[in-house]
Design a protein around this motif. Structure first.
Motif, short mmCIF file in Angstrom:
data_model
loop_
_atom_site.label_atom_id
_atom_site.label_comp_id
_atom_site.label_asym_id
_atom_site.label_seq_id
_atom_site.Cartn_x
_atom_site.Cartn_y
_atom_site.Cartn_z
N THR A 116 -7.07 42.22 6.33
CA THR A 116 -8.22 43.19 5.95
C THR A 116 -9.43 42.97 6.71
O THR A 116 -10.50 43.50 6.34
CB THR A 116 -8.70 42.58 4.36
OG1 THR A 116 -8.70 41.07 4.51
CG2 THR A 116 -7.42 42.97 3.44
N GLY A 117 -9.43 42.21 7.82
CA GLY A 117 -10.50 42.18 8.95
C GLY A 117 -11.42 41.18 8.19
O GLY A 117 -12.63 41.31 8.77
N GLN A 118 -11.22 40.32 7.50
CA GLN A 118 -12.13 39.10 6.75
C GLN A 118 -12.03 37.96 7.92
O GLN A 118 -11.13 37.75 8.55
CB GLN A 118 -11.76 38.88 5.60
CG GLN A 118 -11.86 40.18 4.56
CD GLN A 118 -13.13 40.62 4.42
OE1 GLN A 118 -14.14 39.87 4.33
NE2 GLN A 118 -13.21 42.01 4.27
N SER A 119 -12.87 37.21 7.67
CA SER A 119 -12.98 35.69 8.01
C SER A 119 -12.92 34.67 7.09
O SER A 119 -13.67 34.93 6.23
CB SER A 119 -14.21 35.41 9.20
OG SER A 119 -14.12 34.29 9.77
N VAL A 120 -11.99 33.54 7.25
CA VAL A 120 -12.14 32.56 6.49
C VAL A 120 -12.59 31.39 6.96
O VAL A 120 -12.73 30.25 6.38
CB VAL A 120 -10.66 32.19 5.88
CG1 VAL A 120 -10.08 33.42 4.98
CG2 VAL A 120 -9.70 31.96 6.84
N ALA A 121 -13.40 31.63 8.26
CA ALA A 121 -13.89 30.35 8.51
C ALA A 121 -15.12 29.82 8.07
O ALA A 121 -15.90 30.60 7.54
CB ALA A 121 -14.78 30.75 10.06
N GLY A 122 -15.08 28.66 7.70
CA GLY A 122 -16.00 27.97 6.86
C GLY A 122 -15.96 28.03 5.27
O GLY A 122 -16.68 27.44 4.56
#
Length: 352
Positions: free
Chosen positions: A218-224
């Motif tokens: 989905t083009g998301q980031s789960v960083a952090g």
């Protein structure tokens, strides 16, 4: 790894004396925990039964924030379909203000049908109501002069909920994300994640990989992003202690299962098993955080390898005596928390 304390607040009875004792024990423990190295305290939301005396978690957390000024205070979870979203945002932002910006907002759909019936609502509508409530809550937290026209919720005149959030941009939001649908929803909305209570490290790692896969898709980031796991805990030097804890965790599991499958409390008393299912007891025995402090440190390190960044530790469950759970909590603070010192920073904001 950050470690907080989670309270289910199960009760043995509905009388005034029991309620006074239960709340008194809770606030004394929270005050004691203030300077011991815990990251925060969490309270669940349940209604109409001794399964939990936490029908008003935000009220309890307001006092908890006062007696424990070093701890964050979180809802684990608020059952969104039972709330008016505007009222919820007003109450959460007020708690955020009076606590000096220490609120973590845990949200979910709920699962006990009698709670929904008590509010004149249908559990079958919970997902649609939950997702629409999140849309409205997002707008109320991040925008001024909000209006909203949904299927379940309406704001017909522009409103700016006051006070505005103390934390920037607002309290961190956590979702009880277990099903594929809820996990995807949490990823796309920028939420922190709450995992299964009795999942093995391998199961937690598999769930985290699914989260990462959805994020890439989905083009998301789960960083952090934070990833928490609830755990029943029993810290002891007694070799028989783990079996005691397993029985009470199994009792709690049986009550939860009964309420999840349509059981109805009688005169406010939650259904309790006549006998503990040996299969439940064995499952709990294998998946508790239990044993000596050194053994629990090793168990937590294994969980950390699965991607979990936060453990919500439940010390009292089933019919566990308060004295026994508090001894466990004190030994945990003395022998386990020092191994994770310096890891009690603030949670990650959501809606990023």
């Amino acid at each position: 790894m950050r470690i907080g304390i989670t309270y289910l607040s199960a009760s043995r009875d509905i009388d005034r004396a029991t309620t006074d004792e239960k709340y008194g024990d809770f606030f004394r423990e929270v005050e004691w925990a203030n300077d011991k190295g815990f990251a925060g305290v969490w309270i669940t939301e349940h209604h109409f039964s001794t399964y939990s005396l936490s029908s008003s978690p935000l009220l309890l957390l307001t006092k908890a924030a006062t007696v424990a000024p070093n701890l964050r205070v979180g809802t684990g979870i608020l059952v969104l379909p039972l709330w008016d979203p505007v009222r919820l945002v007003a109450d959460v932002c007020t708690l955020d203000a009076v606590s000096g910006g220490r609120v973590d907002l845990g949200i979910g759909r709920g699962y006990q049908s009698h709670e929904f019936h008590g509010y004149g609502r249908d559990l079958a509508d919970s997902r649609a109501m939950f997702e629409e409530a999140v849309d409205l809550i997002t707008q109320l937290l991040t925008s001024e002069d909000t209006t909203f026209d949904g299927r379940h919720y309406h704001v017909d005149a522009p409103v700016t909920v006051l006070p505005r959030p103390t934390q920037n941009p607002h309290p961190p939001v956590w979702l009880a994300a277990v099903s594929p649908e809820s996990t995807r929803f949490a990823v796309t909305r920028g939420f922190n994640f709450m995992g299964l209570a009795l999942a093995t490290p391998a199961e937690l790692a598999k769930h985290w990989r699914a989260i990462e896969d959805i994020a890439r898709e989905t083009g998301q980031s789960v960083a952090g992003r934070e990833y928490s796991a609830n755990r029943y805990v029993y810290c002891t030097t007694d070799p028989d202690g783990r079996r005691l804890a397993a029985r009470e965790a199994a009792r709690q599991m049986a009550m939860s299962r009964a309420l999840a499958t349509g059981a109805v409390p009688v005169h406010g008393v939650a259904p309790a098993p006549a006998e503990i299912d040996p299969a439940d007891e064995e499952l709990a025995y294998q998946r508790l955080l239990a044993g000596t402090p050194d053994e629990i440190v090793a168990q937590i390190e294994e969980i950390a390898d699965s991607g979990v960044t936060y453990i919500s530790a439940g010390f009292q469950y089933g019919a566990m005596p308060t004295e026994a759970s508090f001894r466990s909590m004190k030994l945990f603070a003395e022998g386990v928390l020092p191994a994770f010192a310096g890891t009690t920073g603030a949670a990650t904001p959501a809606f990023s």
